[in-house]
Design a protein around this motif. Sequence first.
Motif, PDB file in Angstrom:
ATOM      1  N   SER A 109       0.825  -1.207   0.000  1.00 24.87           N
ATOM      2  CA  SER A 109       0.000   0.000   0.000  1.00 24.87           C
ATOM      3  C   SER A 109       0.863   1.262   0.000  1.00 24.87           C
ATOM      4  N   ASN A 110       0.360   2.306  -0.643  1.00 27.38           N
ATOM      5  CA  ASN A 110       1.079   3.575  -0.702  1.00 27.38           C
ATOM      6  C   ASN A 110       1.297   4.176   0.682  1.00 27.38           C
ATOM      7  N   ILE A 111       0.335   3.967   1.577  1.00 27.39           N
ATOM      8  CA  ILE A 111       0.465   4.492   2.944  1.00 27.39           C
ATOM      9  C   ILE A 111       1.664   3.871   3.630  1.00 27.39           C
ATOM     10  N   LEU A 112       1.816   2.548   3.500  1.00 25.73           N
ATOM     11  CA  LEU A 112       2.932   1.846   4.116  1.00 25.73           C
ATOM     12  C   LEU A 112       4.257   2.308   3.518  1.00 25.73           C
ATOM     13  N   ILE A 113       4.320   2.395   2.205  1.00 30.91           N
ATOM     14  CA  ILE A 113       5.560   2.812   1.540  1.00 30.91           C
ATOM     15  C   ILE A 113       5.930   4.237   1.929  1.00 30.91           C
ATOM     16  N   PHE A 114       4.936   5.136   1.957  1.00 26.11           N
ATOM     17  CA  PHE A 114       5.200   6.534   2.339  1.00 26.11           C
ATOM     18  C   PHE A 114       5.729   6.626   3.762  1.00 26.11           C
ATOM     19  N   ALA A 115       5.102   5.888   4.680  1.00 25.00           N
ATOM     20  CA  ALA A 115       5.518   5.925   6.083  1.00 25.00           C
ATOM     21  C   ALA A 115       6.944   5.413   6.252  1.00 25.00           C
ATOM     22  N   ILE A 116       7.266   4.296   5.627  1.00 19.75           N
ATOM     23  CA  ILE A 116       8.614   3.738   5.738  1.00 19.75           C
ATOM     24  C   ILE A 116       9.634   4.678   5.099  1.00 19.75           C
ATOM     25  N   THR A 117       9.248   5.300   4.000  1.00 18.12           N
ATOM     26  CA  THR A 117      10.142   6.225   3.298  1.00 18.12           C
ATOM     27  C   THR A 117      10.564   7.386   4.189  1.00 18.12           C
ATOM     28  N   ILE A 118       9.608   8.029   4.846  1.00 10.80           N
ATOM     29  CA  ILE A 118       9.967   9.195   5.670  1.00 10.80           C
ATOM     30  C   ILE A 118      10.658   8.774   6.963  1.00 10.80           C
ATOM     31  N   ILE A 119      10.329   7.580   7.482  1.00 11.20           N
ATOM     32  CA  ILE A 119      11.059   7.067   8.650  1.00 11.20           C
ATOM     33  C   ILE A 119      12.520   6.833   8.283  1.00 11.20           C
ATOM     34  N   PHE A 120      12.733   6.204   7.128  1.00  9.05           N
ATOM     35  CA  PHE A 120      14.104   5.951   6.668  1.00  9.05           C
ATOM     36  C   PHE A 120      14.869   7.260   6.460  1.00  9.05           C
ATOM     37  N   ALA A 121      14.232   8.229   5.811  1.00  8.26           N
ATOM     38  CA  ALA A 121      14.882   9.514   5.557  1.00  8.26           C
ATOM     39  C   ALA A 121      15.282  10.200   6.861  1.00  8.26           C
ATOM     40  N   GLY A 122      14.383  10.185   7.843  1.00  6.54           N
ATOM     41  CA  GLY A 122      14.681  10.802   9.124  1.00  6.54           C
ATOM     42  C   GLY A 122      15.804  10.099   9.859  1.00  6.54           C
TER      43      GLY A 122
END
Length: 221
Positions: free
Chosen positions: A96-109
Amino acid sequence: MSLKKAIILIVIILLIDQLSKIYIKTTFMLNEDISVFSCFKIAFVENDGMAWGTKLSDVFSFISDKSAKLILTLFRIVAVSGIAYWLYDVTKKQKSNILIFAITIIFAGALGNILDSVFYGILFSDSYHQVATFLPEDGGYAGVFYGKVVDMLHFPIWDGILPEWLPIIGGKYFSFFNPVFNVADVAISTGIGILIVFNKRAFNESTKTDTLDLESHNNLA
């Protein structure tokens, strides 16, 4: 959300995070602050520990501060490597896009704060009673893996003396919200918040399956 879009978002967050940290580090002295609004300050502090400034050596007294810092930095590197693989896996499997978006910003941070811990010690001079210099001739304030995370966002929404009628804390000074944080922390907290609030939608496969079934039906019609 494709891996390419995720990488673009990571780069954007990292740029905002690192540029803000470099600006603060090369403009402010340590513990210097300015008021932007009544409930918002730019306050330069450095954090060489975990969340809320806690050190690993505070939890395990038998570990020296230097060893605790190294262990924490290495743990962060391992953790962010795991998050990177998780991100690659969910994009490859088209979760899901929600899951990918959440993991993406967690990784970036997480990566943003790791850059501080790994490199800032050798890139900058210290900020005690002076504005730090980038790439100082005499070397940085610490070695590789021993850098401190730069924080600057402070929202002192309210401070004052609490009413006397409150039990235990009545009559004492209190400040809310006291922690100082950075853009990377915001990204991590937002990502975790999304996973908590939208847990079912993030990890539910049915939405993705229904979408694919609908697209197949339209193609056949």
